[in-house]
Design a protein around this motif. Structure first.
Motif, PDB file in Angstrom:
ATOM      1  N   GLN A  39      49.841  11.323 -13.827  1.00 62.01           N
ATOM      2  CA  GLN A  39      48.868  11.341 -12.875  1.00 62.01           C
ATOM      3  C   GLN A  39      47.419  11.066 -13.651  1.00 62.01           C
ATOM      4  OE1 GLN A  39      48.975  10.890  -9.628  1.00 62.01           O
ATOM      5  NE2 GLN A  39      46.713  10.587  -9.638  1.00 62.01           N
ATOM      6  N   LYS A  40      47.329  11.961 -14.690  1.00 68.77           N
ATOM      7  CA  LYS A  40      46.214  11.734 -15.743  1.00 68.77           C
ATOM      8  C   LYS A  40      45.941  10.278 -16.309  1.00 68.77           C
ATOM      9  CE  LYS A  40      45.489  16.483 -17.285  1.00 68.77           C
ATOM     10  NZ  LYS A  40      45.746  17.414 -18.494  1.00 68.77           N
ATOM     11  N   GLN A  41      46.977   9.866 -16.759  1.00 69.36           N
ATOM     12  CA  GLN A  41      46.894   8.482 -17.319  1.00 69.36           C
ATOM     13  C   GLN A  41      46.482   7.186 -16.171  1.00 69.36           C
ATOM     14  OE1 GLN A  41      50.972   8.146 -18.946  1.00 69.36           O
ATOM     15  NE2 GLN A  41      50.131   8.653 -21.071  1.00 69.36           N
ATOM     16  N   LYS A  42      47.290   7.625 -15.015  1.00 70.20           N
ATOM     17  CA  LYS A  42      46.772   6.776 -14.036  1.00 70.20           C
ATOM     18  C   LYS A  42      45.363   6.673 -13.728  1.00 70.20           C
ATOM     19  CE  LYS A  42      48.307   7.073 -10.075  1.00 70.20           C
ATOM     20  NZ  LYS A  42      49.249   7.367  -8.708  1.00 70.20           N
ATOM     21  N   ASN A  43      44.777   7.896 -13.675  1.00 67.37           N
ATOM     22  CA  ASN A  43      43.413   8.135 -13.402  1.00 67.37           C
ATOM     23  C   ASN A  43      42.564   7.649 -14.511  1.00 67.37           C
ATOM     24  OD1 ASN A  43      43.861   9.378 -10.902  1.00 67.37           O
ATOM     25  ND2 ASN A  43      43.594  11.487 -11.683  1.00 67.37           N
ATOM     26  N   THR A  44      43.003   7.668 -15.766  1.00 65.29           N
ATOM     27  CA  THR A  44      42.183   7.122 -16.909  1.00 65.29           C
ATOM     28  C   THR A  44      42.167   5.692 -16.753  1.00 65.29           C
ATOM     29  OG1 THR A  44      42.676   8.975 -18.289  1.00 65.29           O
ATOM     30  CG2 THR A  44      42.142   6.904 -19.245  1.00 65.29           C
ATOM     31  N   TRP A  45      43.366   5.128 -16.296  1.00 65.21           N
ATOM     32  CA  TRP A  45      43.483   3.533 -16.316  1.00 65.21           C
ATOM     33  C   TRP A  45      42.601   2.864 -15.125  1.00 65.21           C
ATOM     34  CZ3 TRP A  45      44.171   0.844 -20.277  1.00 65.21           C
ATOM     35  CH2 TRP A  45      45.270   1.357 -21.401  1.00 65.21           C
ATOM     36  N   ARG A  46      42.620   3.695 -14.110  1.00 65.75           N
ATOM     37  CA  ARG A  46      41.686   3.275 -12.896  1.00 65.75           C
ATOM     38  C   ARG A  46      40.365   3.182 -13.230  1.00 65.75           C
ATOM     39  NH1 ARG A  46      41.716   7.583  -9.163  1.00 65.75           N
ATOM     40  NH2 ARG A  46      40.139   8.289 -10.618  1.00 65.75           N
ATOM     41  N   ASN A  47      39.734   4.478 -13.891  1.00 68.97           N
ATOM     42  CA  ASN A  47      38.405   4.535 -14.435  1.00 68.97           C
ATOM     43  C   ASN A  47      37.906   3.332 -15.393  1.00 68.97           C
ATOM     44  OD1 ASN A  47      38.255   6.615 -12.668  1.00 68.97           O
ATOM     45  ND2 ASN A  47      38.551   8.287 -14.189  1.00 68.97           N
ATOM     46  N   LEU A  48      39.104   3.201 -16.225  1.00 69.33           N
ATOM     47  CA  LEU A  48      38.594   2.183 -17.328  1.00 69.33           C
ATOM     48  C   LEU A  48      38.529   0.980 -16.533  1.00 69.33           C
ATOM     49  CD1 LEU A  48      40.666   3.318 -20.234  1.00 69.33           C
ATOM     50  CD2 LEU A  48      38.139   3.250 -20.141  1.00 69.33           C
ATOM     51  N   GLY A  49      39.264   0.573 -15.576  1.00 66.47           N
ATOM     52  CA  GLY A  49      39.127  -0.680 -14.704  1.00 66.47           C
ATOM     53  C   GLY A  49      37.913  -0.830 -14.101  1.00 66.47           C
ATOM     54  N   LEU A  50      37.757   0.284 -13.382  1.00 61.43           N
ATOM     55  CA  LEU A  50      36.505   0.051 -12.724  1.00 61.43           C
ATOM     56  C   LEU A  50      35.160  -0.045 -13.740  1.00 61.43           C
ATOM     57  CD1 LEU A  50      37.000   3.043 -10.267  1.00 61.43           C
ATOM     58  CD2 LEU A  50      36.829   0.531  -9.774  1.00 61.43           C
ATOM     59  N   ALA A  51      35.357   0.425 -14.881  1.00 58.05           N
ATOM     60  CA  ALA A  51      34.193   0.413 -15.823  1.00 58.05           C
ATOM     61  C   ALA A  51      34.330  -1.304 -16.369  1.00 58.05           C
ATOM     62  CB  ALA A  51      34.345   1.202 -17.015  1.00 58.05           C
ATOM     63  N   GLY A  52      35.499  -1.552 -16.583  1.00 58.74           N
ATOM     64  CA  GLY A  52      35.432  -2.920 -17.091  1.00 58.74           C
ATOM     65  C   GLY A  52      35.086  -4.026 -16.056  1.00 58.74           C
ATOM     66  N   ALA A  53      35.456  -3.800 -15.099  1.00 53.60           N
ATOM     67  CA  ALA A  53      34.695  -4.594 -13.798  1.00 53.60           C
ATOM     68  C   ALA A  53      33.325  -4.710 -13.812  1.00 53.60           C
ATOM     69  CB  ALA A  53      35.449  -4.370 -12.493  1.00 53.60           C
ATOM     70  N   ALA A  54      32.701  -3.349 -13.753  1.00 52.61           N
ATOM     71  CA  ALA A  54      31.259  -3.230 -13.902  1.00 52.61           C
ATOM     72  C   ALA A  54      30.667  -3.995 -14.913  1.00 52.61           C
ATOM     73  CB  ALA A  54      30.949  -1.612 -13.934  1.00 52.61           C
ATOM     74  N   VAL A  55      31.205  -3.938 -16.174  1.00 57.18           N
ATOM     75  CA  VAL A  55      30.666  -4.596 -17.495  1.00 57.18           C
ATOM     76  C   VAL A  55      30.746  -6.100 -17.001  1.00 57.18           C
ATOM     77  CG1 VAL A  55      31.209  -5.122 -19.655  1.00 57.18           C
ATOM     78  CG2 VAL A  55      31.156  -2.883 -18.921  1.00 57.18           C
ATOM     79  N   GLY A  56      31.722  -6.435 -16.359  1.00 51.42           N
ATOM     80  CA  GLY A  56      32.027  -8.051 -16.065  1.00 51.42           C
ATOM     81  C   GLY A  56      30.966  -8.443 -15.225  1.00 51.42           C
ATOM     82  N   VAL A  57      30.720  -7.535 -14.339  1.00 53.91           N
ATOM     83  CA  VAL A  57      29.800  -7.998 -13.197  1.00 53.91           C
ATOM     84  C   VAL A  57      28.270  -8.161 -13.694  1.00 53.91           C
ATOM     85  CG1 VAL A  57      28.574  -7.296 -11.076  1.00 53.91           C
ATOM     86  CG2 VAL A  57      31.233  -7.321 -11.217  1.00 53.91           C
ATOM     87  N   TYR A  58      27.978  -7.257 -14.702  1.00 55.06           N
ATOM     88  CA  TYR A  58      26.775  -7.150 -15.237  1.00 55.06           C
ATOM     89  C   TYR A  58      26.576  -8.362 -16.306  1.00 55.06           C
ATOM     90  CZ  TYR A  58      22.967  -5.645 -18.206  1.00 55.06           C
ATOM     91  OH  TYR A  58      22.016  -5.416 -19.049  1.00 55.06           O
ATOM     92  N   GLY A  59      27.567  -8.802 -16.832  1.00 57.39           N
ATOM     93  CA  GLY A  59      27.552 -10.085 -17.750  1.00 57.39           C
ATOM     94  C   GLY A  59      27.444 -11.184 -16.732  1.00 57.39           C
ATOM     95  N   LEU A  60      27.821 -11.445 -15.630  1.00 50.17           N
ATOM     96  CA  LEU A  60      27.789 -12.253 -14.739  1.00 50.17           C
ATOM     97  C   LEU A  60      26.292 -12.208 -14.391  1.00 50.17           C
ATOM     98  CD1 LEU A  60      30.953 -12.422 -12.310  1.00 50.17           C
ATOM     99  CD2 LEU A  60      29.894 -14.291 -13.876  1.00 50.17           C
TER     100      LEU A  60
END
Length: 131
Positions: A39-60
């Motif tokens: 469950q901890k690993q799942k939460n970490t990957w979810r948070n990293l995914g959201l951060a990556g998406a935010a960086v991608g949108v910022y780049g756009l």
């Protein structure tokens, strides 16, 4: 010398009996810790995914192709890893439920019966070696 050998033999026998008696409890605890870790690993990957998406949108928004590609790529990878961990956790929970749905199991030639234990108002199952 004979008395020393007898004492050592008794201690080894007692240790073996204790290890076999507590083995079902240790197996259950290990499974619980594995589920919590998943469950901890799942939460970490979810948070990293959201951060990556935010960086991608910022780049756009800023017109930076490197940030866009890196962010969206990292977010996509994190989403894929999240999905793998989710499937793995579901599989572990399914296997655990299947095991504890049985009334008894046989392991290493010994029969273990399922026993219901109530602790702090919660219902738990454990397998106890049958005589």
């Amino acid at each position: 010398m004979i008395n020393l050998n007898t004492s050592i033999t008794k201690m080894v026998a007692l240790g073996t009996i204790a290890a076999v008696g507590f083995a079902p409890l240790a197996a259950n605890a290990q499974t619980q810790s594995q589920l919590k870790n998943r469950q901890k690993q799942k939460n970490t990957w979810r948070n990293l995914g959201l951060a990556g998406a935010a960086v991608g949108v910022y780049g756009l928004l800023k017109g930076d192709k490197v940030l866009t590609i890196a962010g969206l790529g990292g977010g996509a990878y994190s989403a894929w890893r999240y999905e793998q961990d989710r499937k793995s956790q579901s599989n572990m929970e399914r296997q655990r439920a299947q095991l504890f749905s049985r009334r008894s199991i046989v392991r290493n030639g010994h029969r273990y019966n399922r026993k219901t234990v109530w602790k702090n108002g919660k219902k738990y199952y454990q397998f106890v070696r049958a005589n």
